[in-house]
Design an enzyme around this catalytic site. Structure first.
Site, PDB file in Angstrom:
ATOM      1  N   ASP A  24      30.299 -14.011   0.239  1.00  0.00           N
ATOM      2  CA  ASP A  24      29.913 -14.262   1.633  1.00  0.00           C
ATOM      3  C   ASP A  24      28.402 -14.366   1.803  1.00  0.00           C
ATOM      4  O   ASP A  24      27.913 -14.668   2.876  1.00  0.00           O
ATOM      5  CB  ASP A  24      30.529 -13.221   2.590  1.00  0.00           C
ATOM      6  N   ASP A  25      27.642 -14.109   0.730  1.00  0.00           N
ATOM      7  CA  ASP A  25      26.177 -14.150   0.841  1.00  0.00           C
ATOM      8  C   ASP A  25      25.610 -15.538   0.565  1.00  0.00           C
ATOM      9  O   ASP A  25      24.398 -15.723   0.580  1.00  0.00           O
ATOM     10  CB  ASP A  25      25.549 -13.138  -0.123  1.00  0.00           C
ATOM     11  N   SER A  56      27.997 -12.919   5.796  1.00  0.00           N
ATOM     12  CA  SER A  56      28.389 -11.513   5.716  1.00  0.00           C
ATOM     13  C   SER A  56      29.016 -11.069   7.025  1.00  0.00           C
ATOM     14  O   SER A  56      28.521 -11.417   8.097  1.00  0.00           O
ATOM     15  CB  SER A  56      27.153 -10.643   5.459  1.00  0.00           C
ATOM     16  N   ASN A 139      29.306  -8.747  -3.814  1.00  0.00           N
ATOM     17  CA  ASN A 139      28.603  -8.744  -2.543  1.00  0.00           C
ATOM     18  C   ASN A 139      27.278  -7.999  -2.653  1.00  0.00           C
ATOM     19  O   ASN A 139      27.128  -7.100  -3.466  1.00  0.00           O
ATOM     20  CB  ASN A 139      29.477  -8.065  -1.488  1.00  0.00           C
ATOM     21  N   SER A 172      31.872  -5.557  -4.818  1.00  0.00           N
ATOM     22  CA  SER A 172      30.685  -5.340  -3.996  1.00  0.00           C
ATOM     23  C   SER A 172      29.704  -4.443  -4.729  1.00  0.00           C
ATOM     24  O   SER A 172      30.092  -3.430  -5.321  1.00  0.00           O
ATOM     25  CB  SER A 172      31.065  -4.704  -2.657  1.00  0.00           C
TER      26      SER A 172
END
Ligand SMILES: *[C@@H]1O[C@H](CO)[C@@H](O)[C@H](O)[C@H]1NC(C)=O
Ligand SMILES: *[C@@H]1O[C@H](CO)[C@@H](O)[C@H](O)[C@H]1NC(C)=O
Length: 329
Positions: A24-25, A56, A139, A172
């Site tokens: 998501d970054d 994010s 993440n 993550s």
């Protein structure tokens, strides 16, 4: 004897699977580029499809590009306004950006990039006939507890893959830097992104090794949420975190909350521990919560929590809830 050992190593080293990698970054983040490099180095076919901008906290939101071209610059201005809404690295057909969310990147990879580019008999790389695993992350920052399970875009992508029947893992890290791979990707063995990338590869290879000739690595509708502690330059004594099986809820589980600041008259975001997250309705109640594992900063442990997409209340609870609804249905 030596011959057999050597042969055995050879067999292990040729496990080659098809991995769809997202985050998501953004597709230009250091962590995902390090993971791409290491998974490929291990011999896997890797397709990276990730958002063009920072996504994010977008959970499972499903955005598709509203226009053919980008109307704003992508993250780090790497892909600029006016460029097509999706595309690949000029020198690598397996690294794609998409103006969408992590969840829609998974779908875009499966329904566009693979059939159009990687799974054609005419294509040199026609080996992408099946996606064996979706890896989301690592993440920039941890994603712990049910409170963040429902918020994290990293987890959102893993869930989207899981309900499509593809085994998926959300990873993550504890390195929160939003860093650009062109500035930060290096070979420094003490750099968290490199340590996480190696651990992701170790984990994935172990999963595939155990899968053997079976059809899939995890049961249908299940996935994993993995969180890494601070490592390397962030925590010198931790360079090889130990895997610990955990569960998503339980002691110290938390979620986002607000705090009113009388002085400024503003509300601030904070995390609160919620007692309702310390229930155990599903799974193995003897496992430690992922929040309690990562809370111990010096333990050098990575939490590994299984999840399923059957979000419904279990049989016992369903009975109690049905009773509560006696006057309604
Ligand atoms: C690849 O192509 C084959 C044959 O058209 C198809 O059966 C398969 O589902 C495709 N795989 C993916 C991942 O798109
Ligand atoms: C992350 O941020 C810290 C502190 O701002 C900095 O020292 C470090 O170099 C950054 N790491 C990367 C990979 O950008």
């Amino acid at each position: 004897m030596r011959f057999f050992i050597a042969l055995n190593l050879l067999i292990v080293s040729v496990i080659c699977k098809n991995i769809l990698l997202t985050n998501d970054d953004g597709f230009a983040a250091t962590n995902i580029r390090a993971a791409y490099r290491e998974l490929k180095k291990a011999g896997h076919n890797v397709l990276l499809v990730a958002p063009v901008s920072q996504r994010s906290g977008w959970a499972g939101k499903f955005d598709i590009p509203p226009t053919k071209d980008l109307t704003t610059d992508g993250e780090f201005d790497y892909i600029t306004k006016g460029s097509p809404s999706w595309g690949h690295e000029a020198n690598d057909l397996n690294i794609w950006y998409f103006n969408g969310t992590p969840a829609s990147c998974v779908a875009f990879g499966l329904k566009y990039v693979i059939p159009e580019f990687l799974n054609k008999s005419s294509s040199k790389n026609s080996s992408f006939d099946k996606v064996d695993l979706v890896v989301s992350g690592p993440n920039e920052g941890t994603n712990l507890s049910p409170g963040y399970f429902t918020i994290s875009g990293t987890i959102g992508a893993a869930v989207a893959a899981t309900y499509r029947g593809i085994p998926a893992i959300a990873f993550s890290g504890s390195n929160g830097n939003n860093s650009f791979f062109k500035d930060s990707l290096n070979e420094d063995s003490n750099e968290p992104s490199n340590i996480y990338a190696k651990k992701v590869t170790e984990f994935v290879n172990g999963l595939f090794e155990q899968q053997g000739s079976a059809d899939r690595a995890l049961p249908v509708g299940t996935g994993l949420n993995v969180n890494f502690p601070p490592v390397g330059s962030q925590a010198e004594s931790c360079t090889d975190p130990k895997w610990v099986f955990s569960r998503i809820a339980g002691a110290k589980s938390f979620g986002p909350d607000v705090k009113y600041d009388e002085k400024s008259g503003m509300v601030e975001e904070t995390d609160s521990v919620f007692n309702a997250l310390n229930v155990c309705y599903n799974g193995d109640c003897s496992l430690p919560s992922e929040a309690s594992i990562l809370d111990n900063k010096s333990s050098c442990q990575a939490s590994v929590s299984p999840f399923s997409v059957d979000f419904g209340a279990n049989l016992h609870l369903t009975g109690q809830i049905k009773y509560a609804l006696s006057k309604v249905l």
